[in-house]
Design an enzyme around this catalytic site. Sequence first.
Site, PDB file in Angstrom:
ATOM      1  N   VAL A  24       0.847  -1.190   0.000  1.00  0.00           N
ATOM      2  CA  VAL A  24       0.000   0.000   0.000  1.00  0.00           C
ATOM      3  C   VAL A  24       0.881   1.239   0.000  1.00  0.00           C
ATOM      4  O   VAL A  24       1.712   1.434   0.894  1.00  0.00           O
ATOM      5  CB  VAL A  24      -0.937  -0.004   1.215  1.00  0.00           C
ATOM      6  CG1 VAL A  24      -1.667   1.338   1.333  1.00  0.00           C
ATOM      7  CG2 VAL A  24      -1.946  -1.141   1.094  1.00  0.00           C
ATOM      8  N   HIS A  50       2.991  -7.225  21.447  1.00  0.00           N
ATOM      9  CA  HIS A  50       1.567  -6.961  21.655  1.00  0.00           C
ATOM     10  C   HIS A  50       1.275  -5.459  21.540  1.00  0.00           C
ATOM     11  O   HIS A  50       0.701  -4.872  22.449  1.00  0.00           O
ATOM     12  CB  HIS A  50       1.116  -7.443  23.039  1.00  0.00           C
ATOM     13  CG  HIS A  50       1.250  -8.905  23.262  1.00  0.00           C
ATOM     14  ND1 HIS A  50       1.232  -9.477  24.518  1.00  0.00           N
ATOM     15  CD2 HIS A  50       1.401  -9.939  22.395  1.00  0.00           C
ATOM     16  CE1 HIS A  50       1.366 -10.788  24.412  1.00  0.00           C
ATOM     17  NE2 HIS A  50       1.470 -11.094  23.135  1.00  0.00           N
TER      18      HIS A  50
END
Length: 562
Positions: A229, A501
């Site tokens: 992208v 995370h």
Amino acid sequence: MNDPQFDDVIVGGGSAGCVLANRLSANGDRRVLLIEAGQDTLPGAEPAEILDSYPMPVFFGDRYIWPGLSVSTGRAKDGQTLSRAYEQGRVIGGGSSINVQSANRGLPRDYDEWRDLGARGWGWDDVLPYFRKLETDLDFEGPLHGSDGPIPIRRISQPNWPPFGTAVGEAFAASGVPFRQDQNGEFEDGIFPPAFSNLRDRRVSAASAYLDSATRRRRNLTVWTSTHVEGLVMNGRRADGVRVIRDGESIFIRARRVIVTAGAILSPAILMRAGIGPAPALRALGIDVVIDRAGVGGNLRDHPALTFCQFLPRPLRLPISQRRASFVALRYSSALDGCDRSDMYITASARAGWHALGARLGLYFLWCNRPYSAGRLSLASSDPRQYPSVDLNLLEDPRDLERMMAAVKMLFALVVHPALNPAAGDFFPASFSPRIKRLSQFNRANGLAASALGALLDLPAGLRRLVIKRFLLNGTGFENVVEDEQKLADFVRRNVFGVWHPTGTCRMGDPADINAVVDPGGKVIGSENLYVADASVMPRLPTANTNIPTIMIAEKISDALL
């Protein structure tokens, strides 16, 4: 040639993107495109290392991760900025295709906190139906568990633990924390068999679960992998589409709706390059401001983590054929003033690597479940080929440093134990230095080198500890670090890392909150048709690994979009 057009364009084929592609394309009237920068793994033809119960993909260099991505973890006592590599999945399925397959949800209080922070409709009672929707729990039934979802959830129960698991359970029991069976249904502190997303000792990623053969045959679903992208194409507050590089060609894709699911590192960068973010920072880079949202890139949170190894006597080692290496998890409370219960977590694995050296070492991960520190992500350049600047800022709050220090002392006291190994000199920090990472890459030469190094650990105890002290600890036994507050604090600061995370950089909240980025439906505040639906929208970290909560988020937002 006309520009391709779709109703929904999903930017990022990780855990969330796979869910959205499946659920949105179930409406046959909608044309859906899923874009992923990494490679595809077609159903029935997944690479062996992806399917492996042991997290093998991380040992294959840059094949399945974003190459060269690094983050700042914080600062040492002398003010030095500390950085390290930060592995994020670049393959269909994203993190779910490379992670350890942990499948814990967190606790009800996590989601009630989201609701109270402005994410209306995201309390525990609101999200539980979507946790149930995503799973087939192979061990437990009842109102807390799903029975027909695409992700299988299972555990290795205590009676089936190998000798290593039994020994760790005995050692952890000295903490006074009781044994429990269901990590996702018993919400108190406990010693648990960890839940994981795995079936017949094979990984079940979001890609294999949600983009199975039947789903991929849908005529209204297109999956483009190895597609990068360049950026969103904005027309005022509306996203007209996405520009990508595919097969060396720049292509503009028109979209009625764009959903960004590139993860908490790349999703905010995509927004900022499109002019959505803190106005002063965007202007400084020459980016026209489309929507001024101060919170884009802020609120970056990860679980501060440390890892340790312990030499295992022969009876505790796993045969190489036994691929599932993690058997025991300890969720406990630090009892530090002002901190929540169940704010700390430790997992124990019977193998520290895929090779003969790793088979001789137990591996312990410990992290803070409820950190107070938050970092920030910012653009270093408007160029989409450059990574953003990422500062996890893991130990900014003194309570996080204090709890991590206490956790090291506790782990050391627990596992230097007769059932495991009573020798303090056989317990030492695990290193993720560049040299160790090179040795960990999967190839024949490293296998041979690790076999030779592993043989050194089987020397008589005195010689083994001399090898450990000299080659792994710079001449100082780790027990000396544990006993010295200043040395321990410096060790924690220099070695802490984020346990992969990242969350919160496009957080959900009330549209009136200047630091909220998306509303409770995932829509970018101020936009007409632009959404974010991945871990970046989490207002706070859950008391858990983040993959299953991320899949839940995608399930819930896709339901609302339909």
